[in-house]
Design an enzyme around this catalytic site. Structure first.
Site, PDB file in Angstrom:
ATOM      1  N   CYS A  26       1.066  -1.317  -0.040  1.00  0.00           N
ATOM      2  CA  CYS A  26       0.014  -0.056   0.041  1.00  0.00           C
ATOM      3  C   CYS A  26       0.947   1.256   0.133  1.00  0.00           C
ATOM      4  O   CYS A  26       1.944   1.432   0.731  1.00  0.00           O
ATOM      5  CB  CYS A  26      -1.088  -0.080   1.164  1.00  0.00           C
ATOM      6  SG  CYS A  26      -0.456   0.860   2.745  1.00  0.00           S
ATOM      7  N   GLU A  27       0.422   2.143  -0.716  1.00  0.00           N
ATOM      8  CA  GLU A  27       1.436   3.411  -0.970  1.00  0.00           C
ATOM      9  C   GLU A  27       1.288   4.119   0.312  1.00  0.00           C
ATOM     10  O   GLU A  27       2.057   5.163   0.304  1.00  0.00           O
ATOM     11  CB  GLU A  27       0.976   3.981  -2.165  1.00  0.00           C
ATOM     12  CG  GLU A  27      -0.307   4.915  -2.151  1.00  0.00           C
ATOM     13  CD  GLU A  27      -0.887   5.664  -3.392  1.00  0.00           C
ATOM     14  OE1 GLU A  27       0.054   5.261  -4.473  1.00  0.00           O
ATOM     15  OE2 GLU A  27      -1.377   6.585  -3.611  1.00  0.00           O
ATOM     16  N   HIS A  28       0.254   4.133   1.213  1.00  0.00           N
ATOM     17  CA  HIS A  28       0.280   4.953   2.261  1.00  0.00           C
ATOM     18  C   HIS A  28       1.359   4.515   3.380  1.00  0.00           C
ATOM     19  O   HIS A  28       1.698   5.373   4.205  1.00  0.00           O
ATOM     20  CB  HIS A  28      -1.342   4.978   2.910  1.00  0.00           C
ATOM     21  CG  HIS A  28      -2.243   5.440   1.847  1.00  0.00           C
ATOM     22  ND1 HIS A  28      -3.229   4.653   1.253  1.00  0.00           N
ATOM     23  CD2 HIS A  28      -2.367   6.581   1.128  1.00  0.00           C
ATOM     24  CE1 HIS A  28      -4.010   5.334   0.317  1.00  0.00           C
ATOM     25  NE2 HIS A  28      -3.310   6.367   0.421  1.00  0.00           N
ATOM     26  N   HIS A  29       1.428   3.286   3.573  1.00  0.00           N
ATOM     27  CA  HIS A  29       2.216   2.826   4.946  1.00  0.00           C
ATOM     28  C   HIS A  29       3.421   1.948   4.324  1.00  0.00           C
ATOM     29  O   HIS A  29       4.326   1.600   5.188  1.00  0.00           O
ATOM     30  CB  HIS A  29       1.373   1.945   5.743  1.00  0.00           C
ATOM     31  CG  HIS A  29       0.309   2.735   6.476  1.00  0.00           C
ATOM     32  ND1 HIS A  29      -1.050   2.644   5.651  1.00  0.00           N
ATOM     33  CD2 HIS A  29       0.047   3.562   7.238  1.00  0.00           C
ATOM     34  CE1 HIS A  29      -1.870   3.559   6.503  1.00  0.00           C
ATOM     35  NE2 HIS A  29      -1.245   3.937   7.434  1.00  0.00           N
ATOM     36  N   GLN A  58      -5.511  -0.461  -3.779  1.00  0.00           N
ATOM     37  CA  GLN A  58      -6.139  -1.525  -4.457  1.00  0.00           C
ATOM     38  C   GLN A  58      -6.997  -1.087  -5.506  1.00  0.00           C
ATOM     39  O   GLN A  58      -7.180  -1.843  -6.875  1.00  0.00           O
ATOM     40  CB  GLN A  58      -6.770  -2.231  -3.390  1.00  0.00           C
ATOM     41  CG  GLN A  58      -7.491  -3.431  -3.852  1.00  0.00           C
ATOM     42  CD  GLN A  58      -8.380  -4.423  -2.870  1.00  0.00           C
ATOM     43  OE1 GLN A  58      -7.996  -4.305  -1.631  1.00  0.00           O
ATOM     44  NE2 GLN A  58      -9.478  -5.171  -3.146  1.00  0.00           N
ATOM     45  N   CYS A 117      -1.994  -3.114   6.747  1.00  0.00           N
ATOM     46  CA  CYS A 117      -1.746  -1.879   7.726  1.00  0.00           C
ATOM     47  C   CYS A 117      -3.272  -1.715   8.407  1.00  0.00           C
ATOM     48  O   CYS A 117      -3.332  -0.589   9.190  1.00  0.00           O
ATOM     49  CB  CYS A 117      -1.615  -0.430   6.766  1.00  0.00           C
ATOM     50  SG  CYS A 117      -2.977  -0.219   5.468  1.00  0.00           S
ATOM     51  N   HIS A 128      -5.402  -5.884   3.934  1.00  0.00           N
ATOM     52  CA  HIS A 128      -4.512  -4.890   3.971  1.00  0.00           C
ATOM     53  C   HIS A 128      -3.738  -4.899   5.289  1.00  0.00           C
ATOM     54  O   HIS A 128      -4.363  -4.512   6.213  1.00  0.00           O
ATOM     55  CB  HIS A 128      -5.031  -3.634   3.875  1.00  0.00           C
ATOM     56  CG  HIS A 128      -5.618  -3.285   2.301  1.00  0.00           C
ATOM     57  ND1 HIS A 128      -4.908  -2.432   1.726  1.00  0.00           N
ATOM     58  CD2 HIS A 128      -6.260  -4.027   1.849  1.00  0.00           C
ATOM     59  CE1 HIS A 128      -5.352  -2.452   0.409  1.00  0.00           C
ATOM     60  NE2 HIS A 128      -6.419  -3.409   0.418  1.00  0.00           N
TER      61      HIS A 128
END
Ligand SMILES: Nc1nc2c(ncn2[C@@H]2O[C@H](COP(=O)(O)OP(=O)(O)OP(=O)(O)O)[C@@H](O)[C@H]2O)c(=O)[nH]1
Ligand SMILES: [Zn+2]
Length: 198
Positions: A87-90, A128, A158, A156
């Site tokens: 995931c590009e956030h975490h 996703q 995260c 996920h």
């Protein structure tokens, strides 16, 4: 070079990322010079290169290299394609399964190429939703089928290991183009994969 061997890491990137991981390990309160951690920065640098190796691969080229003229006009489904992405956030993993269907328009594609393009788009920093559309649009624009459908179900990390800490929630995303925008075709596809949906 469409199929880079993943053992062939870029030495400069490895060294650069290795140094950064070494300092991250220290910042996190660990002793980066203790024996068990000595090679960890390098291993982590290589692991991250592998997990983001999809940037260097042209997914359209993979499909273009294995398209065959064939007069088959019914639905083709490849389901339960396991995927692992970040995931590009975490930058934590999300993982699950992709189900892909298409209806040929004069050409079929080598079956293994569908999981291959899933890998190409999954091995990037992703959400996703975008992963689903990347796969969908690549097939639509390259193979130009009468229709294409992609469903992804994923968990996920995260949301599991940290943050809201929900262990059993899964996320489903889907995209439909062409004939799959018709209720009847979409329903047939969803019925055929339903036993594999959680
Ligand atoms: N839409 C979408 N969101 C994602 C995906 N992967 C992770 N996220 C979300 O990205 C969001 C980032 O939100 P922020 O509030 O900036 O980050 P955060 O404080 O770490 O959020 P929490 O995870 O709720 O603790 C979170 O809600 C994640 O669940 C994905 O693939 N798609
Ligand atoms: Zn996340």
């Amino acid at each position: 070079m469409p199929y880079r061997k993943f053992e062939e890491y870029n030495i400069e990137v490895t060294n650069d990322v290795k140094d950064k991981f070494k300092s991250i390990i220290a910042d996190l309160g660990e002793d980066s010079s203790r024996e068990g951690l000595l090679k960890t920065p390098e291993r982590a640098a290589k692991a991250m290169q592998f997990l983001t190796s999809g940037y260097e691969i042209d997914a359209a080229e993979i499909l273009n290299g294995a398209m065959f003229k064939e007069d088959y006009n019914d639905m083709v489904i490849v389901k339960n394609i396991e995927l692992y992405s970040l995931c590009e956030h975490h930058m934590l993993p999300f993982f699950g399964k992709a189900h892909i269907a298409y209806i040929p328009n004069g050409h079929i594609v080598g079956l293994s190429k569908l999981p291959r393009i899933v890998n190409v788009f999954a091995r990037r920093l992703q959400v996703q939703e975008r992963l689903t559309h990347d796969i969908l649009e690549c097939i639509n624009n390259t193979l130009k089928p009468k229709g294409v459908a992609v469903v992804i179900e994923a968990s996920h990390m995260c949301m599991m290991m940290r943050g809201v800490q929900k262990q059993n929630s899964t996320t489903t995303t889907s995209g439909f183009r062409g004939e799959f925008e018709r209720q009847e075709t979409r329903t047939e596809f969803l019925k055929l994969i339903s036993s594999d949906l959680r």
